[in-house]
Enzyme design. Sequence first.
Site, short mmCIF file in Angstrom:
data_model
loop_
_atom_site.label_atom_id
_atom_site.label_comp_id
_atom_site.label_asym_id
_atom_site.label_seq_id
_atom_site.Cartn_x
_atom_site.Cartn_y
_atom_site.Cartn_z
N LYS A 174 0.77 -1.20 0.18
CA LYS A 174 -0.09 0.01 0.04
C LYS A 174 1.09 1.16 0.08
O LYS A 174 1.26 1.58 1.04
CB LYS A 174 -0.91 -0.19 1.29
CG LYS A 174 -2.11 0.96 1.25
CD LYS A 174 -3.09 0.52 2.29
CE LYS A 174 -4.04 1.70 2.45
NZ LYS A 174 -5.09 1.65 1.60
C1 LIG Z 1 -6.79 0.17 -3.83
C2 LIG Z 1 -7.39 -0.21 -2.81
N1 LIG Z 1 -8.01 -1.45 -2.56
C3 LIG Z 1 -8.65 -2.15 -1.67
C4 LIG Z 1 -8.68 -1.28 -0.49
C5 LIG Z 1 -9.37 -1.96 0.72
O1 LIG Z 1 -8.58 -2.48 1.60
P1 LIG Z 1 -8.13 -2.01 2.82
O2 LIG Z 1 -9.47 -1.39 3.61
O3 LIG Z 1 -7.60 -3.28 3.75
O4 LIG Z 1 -7.06 -0.92 2.86
C6 LIG Z 1 -8.14 0.10 -0.44
C7 LIG Z 1 -8.53 0.77 0.77
O5 LIG Z 1 -7.82 1.82 1.11
C8 LIG Z 1 -7.67 0.52 -1.54
O6 LIG Z 1 -7.01 1.69 -1.58
#
Ligand SMILES: Cc1ncc(COP(=O)(O)O)c(C=O)c1O
Length: 364
Positions: A174
């Site tokens: 992330k």
């Molecule tokens: C691109 C993306 N996919 C999926 C998610 C969902 O995952 P999580 O809430 O665990 O970060 C997020 C959330 O921020 C996201 O930014």
Amino acid sequence: MFADDAPAKDIKTPRINPEIWHNGEFIKWDDARVHVMSHVLHYGSSVFEGIRCYDTKRGPAIFRLREHMRRLMNSAKIYRMDHEFTLDQLCDAAVGLVARGSLEQCYLRPIIFRSLDEAHPAFGVNPFPNPLVCYIGAWDWGKYLGDEAIEEGVDVCVSSWNRLSPNSMPVMAKSGANYMNSQLIKMEAIKNGYSEGIALDDRGFVSEGSGENIFLVHDGRVITPPLSSSLLPGIPRDCVIQTCRDLEMPLAETGLQRAALYVADELFFTGTAAEVTPIRSVDKIKIGTGKRGDITARIQQAFFEITKGERPAPGEWLTYVKEAKSSVAPPSNNGHGNSAPTSQTVPNAIEPEVSESFLTVGTE
Ligand SMILES: Cc1ncc(COP(=O)(O)O)c(C=O)c1O
């Protein structure tokens, strides 16, 4: 040039936690500044998390704190960010921040990034000379896709932008830089009158929303794309997978064609910010009855009951801040004083049972 009535700004001002955690200390919001020549601003060198803290009968409770912090550490590892923080320190920091503030519910934003060493500045792409810093901020964030979205559902489109391919930018991490792709998806959707965009992967299979994972319901079966479709291993995604097992709903992780979205009985997004949000149309094609479907409603209800501590979760998913308070330093006399880094573990947090879906690419 063209009609432009899409909202340009988020006009609601959220309630903000007055302190920020920085490298082991609590500092004032106003003191949390970075130099404009910081590496992160020029080259996108950050990894971060988004974590919700829910208002429960036992006080504020942070949802799946250890899993989020573990993903943060994994993201940092992928980007060779050799920081000094342990999982326990990061968890303690989040608990401490909430405990010292007055928000009964909030969204926590831990971030690790490449900063600037002003004594020995380095301006090239090579990130290694730049110091790593870690901050955690918090604010009260309402429903990400709007208050009505949770019941009414949202209108979305399939984006003309693809999600990142796994060997260009790892979506498993992330990282801040990934969100340039998310911003393209989101801006296109907003400018065309939709709440959100769904990106396909580089092969044309369904990937995810700009900030959410996606689930489809067909003939009573819940289906979500596998990690091989270039998606973030979302923690609410994992919650839904585990909840489906509890509710004895058949679930599959499998590749989905774009057209499968249009003929689904139900569709919904999952995400820390978006929680469980139904989708009522894709590209102006009505999904199912155009209303929140029964299976989505059952999963959503279970999710909200778990986050409020009103239903047993499949694991220790809530860290109750007041009960963990003894492990964090109280505020100093001036109300915003710095404290030594906390090193104790969060007492009621246990090593999570992480589903395989966190790391495997799933079945095709
Ligand atoms: C691109 C993306 N996919 C999926 C998610 C969902 O995952 P999580 O809430 O665990 O970060 C997020 C959330 O921020 C996201 O930014």
